[in-house]
Design a protein around this motif. Structure first.
Motif, PDB file in Angstrom:
ATOM      1  N   MET A   1       4.338  13.033   5.727  1.00 17.84           N
ATOM      2  CA  MET A   1       3.265  13.136   4.729  1.00 17.84           C
ATOM      3  C   MET A   1       3.724  13.861   3.473  1.00 17.84           C
ATOM      4  SD  MET A   1      -0.375  13.592   6.661  1.00 17.84           S
ATOM      5  CE  MET A   1       0.050  14.918   7.771  1.00 17.84           C
ATOM      6  N   VAL A   2       4.519  14.909   3.629  1.00 21.65           N
ATOM      7  CA  VAL A   2       5.024  15.638   2.464  1.00 21.65           C
ATOM      8  C   VAL A   2       5.877  14.719   1.600  1.00 21.65           C
ATOM      9  CG1 VAL A   2       6.695  17.416   1.823  1.00 21.65           C
ATOM     10  CG2 VAL A   2       4.883  17.961   3.399  1.00 21.65           C
ATOM     11  N   LYS A   3       6.672  13.903   2.257  1.00 22.31           N
ATOM     12  CA  LYS A   3       7.545  12.984   1.514  1.00 22.31           C
ATOM     13  C   LYS A   3       6.725  11.883   0.840  1.00 22.31           C
ATOM     14  CE  LYS A   3      11.104   9.599   2.339  1.00 22.31           C
ATOM     15  NZ  LYS A   3      11.686   8.811   3.397  1.00 22.31           N
ATOM     16  N   ASP A   4       5.791  11.274   1.583  1.00 24.24           N
ATOM     17  CA  ASP A   4       5.022  10.162   1.040  1.00 24.24           C
ATOM     18  C   ASP A   4       4.001  10.595  -0.005  1.00 24.24           C
ATOM     19  OD1 ASP A   4       6.424   8.405   2.550  1.00 24.24           O
ATOM     20  OD2 ASP A   4       4.830   8.003   4.000  1.00 24.24           O
ATOM     21  N   PHE A   5       3.409  11.773   0.180  1.00 29.11           N
ATOM     22  CA  PHE A   5       2.413  12.246  -0.773  1.00 29.11           C
ATOM     23  C   PHE A   5       3.047  12.977  -1.956  1.00 29.11           C
ATOM     24  CE2 PHE A   5      -0.792  12.679   2.938  1.00 29.11           C
ATOM     25  CZ  PHE A   5      -0.904  11.307   2.996  1.00 29.11           C
ATOM     26  N   ARG A   6       4.358  13.104  -1.951  1.00 28.25           N
ATOM     27  CA  ARG A   6       5.125  13.726  -3.036  1.00 28.25           C
ATOM     28  C   ARG A   6       4.623  15.136  -3.366  1.00 28.25           C
ATOM     29  NH1 ARG A   6       5.924   8.544  -7.038  1.00 28.25           N
ATOM     30  NH2 ARG A   6       7.111   7.329  -5.559  1.00 28.25           N
ATOM     31  N   VAL A   7       4.577  15.943  -2.329  1.00 25.98           N
ATOM     32  CA  VAL A   7       4.160  17.337  -2.505  1.00 25.98           C
ATOM     33  C   VAL A   7       5.308  18.074  -3.187  1.00 25.98           C
ATOM     34  CG1 VAL A   7       3.492  19.442  -1.284  1.00 25.98           C
ATOM     35  CG2 VAL A   7       2.723  17.216  -0.451  1.00 25.98           C
ATOM     36  N   PRO A   8       5.027  18.872  -4.226  1.00 24.76           N
ATOM     37  CA  PRO A   8       6.095  19.615  -4.907  1.00 24.76           C
ATOM     38  C   PRO A   8       6.796  20.580  -3.945  1.00 24.76           C
ATOM     39  CG  PRO A   8       4.057  19.714  -6.168  1.00 24.76           C
ATOM     40  CD  PRO A   8       3.730  19.073  -4.881  1.00 24.76           C
ATOM     41  N   LYS A   9       8.077  20.790  -4.167  1.00 21.71           N
ATOM     42  CA  LYS A   9       8.864  21.644  -3.270  1.00 21.71           C
ATOM     43  C   LYS A   9       8.330  23.062  -3.213  1.00 21.71           C
ATOM     44  CE  LYS A   9      12.995  18.957  -3.243  1.00 21.71           C
ATOM     45  NZ  LYS A   9      14.316  18.935  -2.760  1.00 21.71           N
TER      46      LYS A   9
ATOM     47  N   LEU B   1      -2.505  -0.285   9.256  1.00 22.06           N
ATOM     48  CA  LEU B   1      -3.197  -1.248   8.411  1.00 22.06           C
ATOM     49  C   LEU B   1      -2.252  -2.382   8.064  1.00 22.06           C
ATOM     50  CD1 LEU B   1      -5.211   0.757   5.734  1.00 22.06           C
ATOM     51  CD2 LEU B   1      -6.104  -0.607   7.579  1.00 22.06           C
ATOM     52  N   GLU B   2      -2.837  -3.504   7.730  1.00 23.64           N
ATOM     53  CA  GLU B   2      -2.046  -4.662   7.332  1.00 23.64           C
ATOM     54  C   GLU B   2      -1.894  -4.650   5.816  1.00 23.64           C
ATOM     55  OE1 GLU B   2      -2.134  -9.147   8.954  1.00 23.64           O
ATOM     56  OE2 GLU B   2      -3.954  -8.459   8.002  1.00 23.64           O
ATOM     57  N   SER B   3      -0.682  -4.837   5.345  1.00 26.18           N
ATOM     58  CA  SER B   3      -0.467  -4.853   3.901  1.00 26.18           C
ATOM     59  C   SER B   3      -1.023  -6.146   3.312  1.00 26.18           C
ATOM     60  CB  SER B   3       1.026  -4.727   3.582  1.00 26.18           C
ATOM     61  OG  SER B   3       1.692  -5.912   3.923  1.00 26.18           O
ATOM     62  N   PRO B   4      -1.319  -6.144   2.015  1.00 22.56           N
ATOM     63  CA  PRO B   4      -1.840  -7.364   1.383  1.00 22.56           C
ATOM     64  C   PRO B   4      -0.880  -8.545   1.512  1.00 22.56           C
ATOM     65  CG  PRO B   4      -2.161  -5.502  -0.063  1.00 22.56           C
ATOM     66  CD  PRO B   4      -1.334  -5.023   1.086  1.00 22.56           C
TER      67      PRO B   4
ATOM     68  N   ALA C   1      -4.983  14.232   0.208  1.00 22.36           N
ATOM     69  CA  ALA C   1      -4.359  13.019  -0.324  1.00 22.36           C
ATOM     70  C   ALA C   1      -5.416  12.111  -0.937  1.00 22.36           C
ATOM     71  CB  ALA C   1      -3.622  12.273   0.775  1.00 22.36           C
ATOM     72  N   THR C   2      -4.986  11.323  -1.906  1.00 22.68           N
ATOM     73  CA  THR C   2      -5.888  10.342  -2.495  1.00 22.68           C
ATOM     74  C   THR C   2      -6.041   9.169  -1.535  1.00 22.68           C
ATOM     75  OG1 THR C   2      -4.093   9.161  -3.615  1.00 22.68           O
ATOM     76  CG2 THR C   2      -5.134  10.983  -4.818  1.00 22.68           C
ATOM     77  N   VAL C   3      -7.013   8.323  -1.815  1.00 22.64           N
ATOM     78  CA  VAL C   3      -7.252   7.155  -0.966  1.00 22.64           C
ATOM     79  C   VAL C   3      -6.044   6.230  -0.996  1.00 22.64           C
ATOM     80  CG1 VAL C   3      -8.727   5.130  -0.657  1.00 22.64           C
ATOM     81  CG2 VAL C   3      -9.738   7.317  -1.284  1.00 22.64           C
ATOM     82  N   LYS C   4      -5.460   6.076  -2.163  1.00 22.61           N
ATOM     83  CA  LYS C   4      -4.293   5.201  -2.310  1.00 22.61           C
ATOM     84  C   LYS C   4      -3.114   5.720  -1.494  1.00 22.61           C
ATOM     85  CE  LYS C   4      -1.663   2.885  -5.921  1.00 22.61           C
ATOM     86  NZ  LYS C   4      -1.473   2.741  -7.363  1.00 22.61           N
ATOM     87  N   GLN C   5      -2.884   7.038  -1.519  1.00 21.01           N
ATOM     88  CA  GLN C   5      -1.793   7.612  -0.747  1.00 21.01           C
ATOM     89  C   GLN C   5      -2.039   7.464   0.751  1.00 21.01           C
ATOM     90  OE1 GLN C   5      -1.973  11.571  -2.335  1.00 21.01           O
ATOM     91  NE2 GLN C   5      -0.191  11.260  -3.643  1.00 21.01           N
ATOM     92  N   ALA C   6      -3.269   7.687   1.180  1.00 25.71           N
ATOM     93  CA  ALA C   6      -3.602   7.556   2.602  1.00 25.71           C
ATOM     94  C   ALA C   6      -3.444   6.109   3.062  1.00 25.71           C
ATOM     95  CB  ALA C   6      -5.016   8.044   2.856  1.00 25.71           C
ATOM     96  N   ARG C   7      -3.818   5.170   2.215  1.00 31.23           N
ATOM     97  CA  ARG C   7      -3.681   3.747   2.556  1.00 31.23           C
ATOM     98  C   ARG C   7      -2.208   3.356   2.676  1.00 31.23           C
ATOM     99  NH1 ARG C   7      -6.220  -0.963   2.842  1.00 31.23           N
ATOM    100  NH2 ARG C   7      -5.266  -2.807   1.937  1.00 31.23           N
TER     101      ARG C   7
END
Length: 104
Positions: free
Chosen positions: A24-32, A75-78, A60-66
């Motif tokens: 999650m830290v990597k995907d949500f781009r949390v500052p170091k 979830l299935e990608s578009p 996290a935002t909805v977009k990040q959680a998705r």
């Protein structure tokens, strides 16, 4: 979710929680500067790790959680949805079921 603190289930839960924190830290781009170091994570109990993960996910935002859910396969990608729709349409178009009538 029940978080175990003793036994082999606690070790399994701890590994899952630490791994999910790093993902999650990597995907949500949390500052170091806001990330927890490994020594701090090691000193936490499993319940504290679960709370940290829960707080991180709720911020996290909805977009990040998705995006995270798609990456984890929840979830299935578009693109996958369009491919599945096209293949079903293609199969129906060229491989229509044949009606076999009994001959008398």
């Amino acid at each position: 979710m029940t978080v175990h603190n003793n036994g082999f289930k606690a070790a399994r839960d701890r590994a899952v929680l630490i791994n999910s924190y790093h993902v999650m830290v990597k995907d949500f781009r949390v500052p170091k500067a806001r990330r927890l170091d490994d020594a701090r994570l090691a000193s936490m109990s499993n319940e504290m790790l679960f709370k940290v993960n829960k707080d991180l996910y709720s911020q996290a935002t909805v977009k990040q959680a998705r995006k995270l859910a798609i990456k984890m396969g929840l979830l299935e990608s578009p693109l996958q949805r369009r491919v599945r729709h096209f293949t079903s349409w293609f199969k129906y178009l060229f491989h229509k079921p044949r009606i076999i009538r009994p001959t008398e």
